[in-house]
Design a protein around this motif. Structure first.
Motif, PDB file in Angstrom:
ATOM      1  N   THR A 103      28.690  52.082  37.873  1.00 16.55           N
ATOM      2  CA  THR A 103      30.010  51.494  37.619  1.00 16.55           C
ATOM      3  C   THR A 103      31.133  52.484  37.909  1.00 16.55           C
ATOM      4  N   VAL A 104      31.002  53.694  37.380  1.00 14.30           N
ATOM      5  CA  VAL A 104      32.032  54.714  37.615  1.00 14.30           C
ATOM      6  C   VAL A 104      32.094  55.076  39.093  1.00 14.30           C
ATOM      7  N   LEU A 105      30.944  55.169  39.737  1.00 12.43           N
ATOM      8  CA  LEU A 105      30.895  55.510  41.161  1.00 12.43           C
ATOM      9  C   LEU A 105      31.656  54.485  41.999  1.00 12.43           C
ATOM     10  N   TYR A 106      31.458  53.185  41.724  1.00  6.69           N
ATOM     11  CA  TYR A 106      32.180  52.135  42.453  1.00  6.69           C
ATOM     12  C   TYR A 106      33.685  52.349  42.361  1.00  6.69           C
ATOM     13  N   LYS A 107      34.161  52.677  41.157  1.00  9.81           N
ATOM     14  CA  LYS A 107      35.611  52.805  40.946  1.00  9.81           C
ATOM     15  C   LYS A 107      36.157  54.054  41.614  1.00  9.81           C
ATOM     16  N   TYR A 139      33.525  42.934  36.745  1.00  9.98           N
ATOM     17  CA  TYR A 139      33.571  44.291  36.198  1.00  9.98           C
ATOM     18  C   TYR A 139      34.443  45.229  37.022  1.00  9.98           C
ATOM     19  N   GLY A 140      35.158  44.668  38.009  1.00  2.42           N
ATOM     20  CA  GLY A 140      36.053  45.500  38.811  1.00  2.42           C
ATOM     21  C   GLY A 140      35.748  45.383  40.288  1.00  2.42           C
ATOM     22  N   MET A 173      39.681  60.778  37.168  1.00  3.21           N
ATOM     23  CA  MET A 173      38.885  59.696  36.592  1.00  3.21           C
ATOM     24  C   MET A 173      37.404  59.973  36.370  1.00  3.21           C
ATOM     25  N   SER A 174      36.879  61.060  36.888  1.00  2.00           N
ATOM     26  CA  SER A 174      35.414  61.209  36.863  1.00  2.00           C
ATOM     27  C   SER A 174      34.850  61.488  35.476  1.00  2.00           C
ATOM     28  N   ASP A 175      35.702  61.804  34.505  1.00  2.00           N
ATOM     29  CA  ASP A 175      35.217  62.009  33.139  1.00  2.00           C
ATOM     30  C   ASP A 175      35.363  60.753  32.288  1.00  2.00           C
ATOM     31  N   TRP A 176      35.922  59.679  32.877  1.00  2.00           N
ATOM     32  CA  TRP A 176      36.121  58.455  32.105  1.00  2.00           C
ATOM     33  C   TRP A 176      34.798  57.708  31.939  1.00  2.00           C
ATOM     34  N   SER A 177      34.699  56.967  30.839  1.00  2.00           N
ATOM     35  CA  SER A 177      33.526  56.116  30.642  1.00  2.00           C
ATOM     36  C   SER A 177      33.596  54.918  31.574  1.00  2.00           C
ATOM     37  N   SER A 217      36.714  50.825  34.190  1.00  2.00           N
ATOM     38  CA  SER A 217      36.745  49.393  34.527  1.00  2.00           C
ATOM     39  C   SER A 217      38.033  48.762  34.018  1.00  2.00           C
ATOM     40  N   ASP A 218      38.398  49.063  32.772  1.00  2.00           N
ATOM     41  CA  ASP A 218      39.639  48.523  32.203  1.00  2.00           C
ATOM     42  C   ASP A 218      40.846  48.970  33.018  1.00  2.00           C
ATOM     43  N   TYR A 219      40.831  50.220  33.445  1.00  2.00           N
ATOM     44  CA  TYR A 219      41.940  50.754  34.245  1.00  2.00           C
ATOM     45  C   TYR A 219      42.023  50.030  35.585  1.00  2.00           C
ATOM     46  N   SER A 220      40.878  49.801  36.219  1.00  2.00           N
ATOM     47  CA  SER A 220      40.877  49.133  37.532  1.00  2.00           C
ATOM     48  C   SER A 220      41.365  47.692  37.414  1.00  2.00           C
ATOM     49  N   HIS A 221      41.153  47.060  36.259  1.00  2.00           N
ATOM     50  CA  HIS A 221      41.573  45.665  36.072  1.00  2.00           C
ATOM     51  C   HIS A 221      43.089  45.521  36.001  1.00  2.00           C
ATOM     52  N   LYS A 222      43.789  46.609  35.780  1.00  2.00           N
ATOM     53  CA  LYS A 222      45.257  46.553  35.713  1.00  2.00           C
ATOM     54  C   LYS A 222      45.897  47.044  37.013  1.00  2.00           C
ATOM     55  N   ASP A 223      45.049  47.416  37.990  1.00  2.00           N
ATOM     56  CA  ASP A 223      45.569  47.823  39.301  1.00  2.00           C
ATOM     57  C   ASP A 223      45.939  46.549  40.068  1.00  2.00           C
ATOM     58  N   LEU A 224      47.154  46.472  40.580  1.00  2.00           N
ATOM     59  CA  LEU A 224      47.661  45.220  41.159  1.00  2.00           C
ATOM     60  C   LEU A 224      46.747  44.620  42.222  1.00  2.00           C
ATOM     61  N   PRO A 225      46.189  45.403  43.161  1.00  2.00           N
ATOM     62  CA  PRO A 225      45.331  44.774  44.168  1.00  2.00           C
ATOM     63  C   PRO A 225      44.174  43.974  43.563  1.00  2.00           C
ATOM     64  N   TRP A 226      43.548  44.497  42.523  1.00  2.00           N
ATOM     65  CA  TRP A 226      42.457  43.760  41.860  1.00  2.00           C
ATOM     66  C   TRP A 226      43.029  42.595  41.060  1.00  2.00           C
ATOM     67  N   GLU A 227      44.130  42.854  40.371  1.00  2.00           N
ATOM     68  CA  GLU A 227      44.687  41.889  39.422  1.00  2.00           C
ATOM     69  C   GLU A 227      45.109  40.579  40.089  1.00  2.00           C
ATOM     70  N   VAL A 228      45.718  40.655  41.276  1.00  2.00           N
ATOM     71  CA  VAL A 228      46.268  39.438  41.894  1.00  2.00           C
ATOM     72  C   VAL A 228      45.296  38.757  42.847  1.00  2.00           C
ATOM     73  N   THR A 229      44.121  39.360  43.056  1.00  2.00           N
ATOM     74  CA  THR A 229      43.131  38.781  43.974  1.00  2.00           C
ATOM     75  C   THR A 229      42.288  37.742  43.240  1.00  2.00           C
ATOM     76  N   GLU A 230      41.977  36.672  43.930  1.00  2.00           N
ATOM     77  CA  GLU A 230      41.149  35.617  43.352  1.00  2.00           C
ATOM     78  C   GLU A 230      39.717  36.113  43.179  1.00  2.00           C
ATOM     79  N   GLU A 231      39.092  35.687  42.076  1.00  2.00           N
ATOM     80  CA  GLU A 231      37.713  36.100  41.771  1.00  2.00           C
ATOM     81  C   GLU A 231      36.778  35.857  42.959  1.00  2.00           C
ATOM     82  N   GLY A 232      36.007  36.865  43.310  1.00  2.00           N
ATOM     83  CA  GLY A 232      35.024  36.736  44.374  1.00  2.00           C
ATOM     84  C   GLY A 232      35.566  36.938  45.775  1.00  2.00           C
ATOM     85  N   LYS A 233      36.882  37.145  45.908  1.00  2.00           N
ATOM     86  CA  LYS A 233      37.497  37.320  47.227  1.00  2.00           C
ATOM     87  C   LYS A 233      37.647  38.797  47.577  1.00  2.00           C
TER      88      LYS A 233
END
Length: 266
Positions: A124-128, A155-156, A216-220, A225-241
Motif C-alpha cells: 500500500t505504501v509503495l503504491y502511494k 484504497y487510493g 512519506m516513507s515513514d507514514w503508515s 492512503s488518507d492523504y492520497s484521498h485528499k489529493d485533487l487528482p484522486w478526489e475528482v476522478t470517478e471510481e475505477g477510472k
C-alpha cells in the motif's frame, strides 16, 4: 446590453474554446502573456479576466467579444458543455502517458532500496510513493517520470500493470516478494535483489523521488492512503477510472509542489 456572465461561465467558455483549438494551458497562457496558473484560475472560475486579457483571448482563440457575452454563445460554437462540467473535462490536453518500463523498474528498485528496511513499507505504501513521485514530477516539469497510468481504487491510486511488471522482476531475480505481518495485519512486501541503475535518472527525477521518500516513507498505510484521498487528482476522478496527470496542475497546498510566483487576482 450583453448577457451577465458569471466567472464560472466565462471560465467554462474559455476552456471549451481552448480545447476546440487544441491549445495546452501553457501554450494559451504564453500567447496572451499571463502565467499558466492564472489561466487555470480563470478556467476554474476563480479569477476575474481583465478587458485587455479578454481582447487577447478573442484574437488567439478567434471569437467575437460581443458574441462571447451572449447567452447562447456555446450553442453557436457547437461547444456546449454538459450541465455539470468536471475539472478533468476542463484540463484535458494532449499529453498521453506512455509507460517507460525500464524507468518504472528503476524507480521501483530505488524506492525499495531506500525504504525496504522500513516495516511500514508494504504494498500500500509503495503504491502511494510511486504515485506521488509520478504526479509531483509531472506537476513540476510537465513531463512524465515513468509514464505509468494510475487507476482510482477505494484504497487510493494504484499503478496499472504493476503486478505483471513485478512478476517479470521476480522472474529476473530483481525482486523478492515476501508475506509478513505488520501490527497484526497481513502485509505483502518486496525486497530489492539488485540496485537501481541511477544513470537512467535525471537529477530532477531523483530529487523529486527523494523528496517523496523523505516526506512519506515513514507514514503508515492508513495515513498515506488518507492523504492520497485528499489529493485533487484522486478526489475528482470517478471510481475505477484512470487518473489524469493534468489534474496535478489544480492542486493546492499542501499537495502542490510547484511554486507559483504570480499572485492571483480575486
Amino acid at each position: 446590453m450583453g448577457y451577465e456572465l458569471s466567472k464560472k461561465e466565462i471560465g467554462e467558455r474559455i476552456a471549451s474554446l481552448r480545447l476546440k483549438k487544441s491549445f495546452s494551458q501553457e501554450d494559451l497562457a504564453k500567447s496572451i502573456s499571463i502565467s499558466r496558473p492564472s489561466l487555470t484560475q480563470i478556467e476554474l472560475g476563480n479569477r476575474v479576466v481583465s478587458l485587455s486579457e479578454m481582447q487577447r483571448l478573442s484574437m488567439v482563440l478567434g471569437f467575437s467579444l460581443d458574441d462571447f457575452m451572449t447567452k447562447d454563445f456555446l450553442t453557436y460554437q457547437s461547444l456546449k458543455l454538459p450541465e455539470e462540467t468536471t475539472d478533468d473535462a476542463i484540463v484535458e490536453r494532449i499529453s498521453v502517458p506512455i509507460l517507460n518500463i525500464n524507468k518504472f523498474k528503476n524507480v521501483l528498485l530505488y524506492i525499495l532500496e531506500r525504504c525496504a528496511g522500513k516495516p511500514n513499507v508494504g504494498e500500500t505504501v509503495l503504491y502511494k510513493l510511486l504515485y506521488f513521485s509520478d504526479f509531483n514530477y509531472y506537476e513540476l516539469y510537465e513531463e512524465h517520470l515513468t509514464g505509468a497510468k494510475y487507476k482510482k481504487l477505494p484504497y487510493g491510486p494504484v499503478p496499472q500493470k504493476l503486478d505483471s511488471i513485478i512478476n517479470q522482476m521476480i522472474d529476473a531475480n530483481q525482486l523478492q516478494r515476501i508475506k509478513t505481518e505488520y501490527k497484526g495485519f497481513p502485509q505483502k512486501r518486496y525486497l530489492p535483489m539488485e540496485k537501481a541503475d541511477l544513470t537512467t535518472f535525471k537529477a530532477s527525477e531523483k530529487d523529486v523521488i527523494d523528496k517523496v521518500i523523505e516526506q512519506m516513507s515513514d507514514w503508515s498505510a492508513t495515513a498515506i492512503s488518507d492523504y492520497s484521498h485528499k489529493d485533487l487528482p484522486w478526489e475528482v476522478t470517478e471510481e475505477g477510472k484512470d487518473i489524469s496527470y493534468n489534474l496535478a496542475f489544480y492542486r493546492e497546498l499542501p499537495y502542490s509542489v510547484r511554486v507559483y510566483d504570480e499572485e492571483e487576482n480575486d
